[in-house]
Design a protein around this motif. Sequence first.
Motif: not given
Length: 315
Positions: A47-53, A100-108, A124-126
Amino acid sequence: MFIADGHCDALLRMWESPNNTFEQTTVVSEQTLAQGGVNMQVFAVFPPVYETRGDQFDIILRQIDLFHQSVVTNGQIAWNPCTLIEATENKTRAILALEGADFVSDDWMRWRLLKRLGVESVGLTWNESNHLASGCMETRGSGLTNRGRNVVDFLAKEGMILDGAHLNEASYFETVERSGSFFVSHANSRNIHEHPRNLTSEQLQAIKQKNSLVGMTFFPKFINGTKKATYKDLFEHIDDIAGRIGIEHVGFGSDFDGITTAVSGLEDSGQFPQLIEEMLKHYSDTDVKRVVGENYRRFYNDHVQKEEGNFLSTN
């Protein structure tokens, strides 16, 4: 000779393209994989984390859908998640990875869904610092967050591989300690070229302790800091890492479709035979076989045997 590539961004390029086709829009394609004789290819979901969306998780799902609709339906590709890879496979075994797992977070629920869709390894990150960990390109020097520790523990329990390619040092070592299977998909040696995406001697030692490996990337920026690199430049990183932790811990992670330039003569997957030919001038046949694929096959099969029966866990 068994050939493995630990990282490519073909799914990102397909998602970005109006054609969305595996054959026409990517460097890693049916044609180049066949030309290169690639037996194992890791496909990153990014997921393109360098974009705000606000639709990053939707992007993850759309890239996975492209993987299932266009990649694994291709005649060159074999997809059998969490099963042993044979040395004699005549197709390209596809492995699905999340970068890059920020947008999954801890949602099991989301994690269980991704696992059932075939995601086998996770970064976990990009480069960035997020809700889970600190990335290597951020000044924040902290390690895993409490949420990140819970995610690493969950992934280890679920039998998923942790990828340390983009972590800062504090997050890297904490992830190594808490994870089950751990590797670095695409990075080089910081002893040869000082770059935050490359690995220190201490990080390399952690690879050895986990009986794991690091995939050499073909990006000149990580090899020598310029826009051009040669086979010789790439071999300096192989030699350094092999000298520090052993040739059995070195592989390739090209980063094709994610890099703007590559090692001269290694611009796509179809050129792996030329790479092998050049390597045989400098290394023994046994060592070449290890680096170009057997080390990855060994690592992945060790993971599969350790996690046998865990792929569709409902815990």
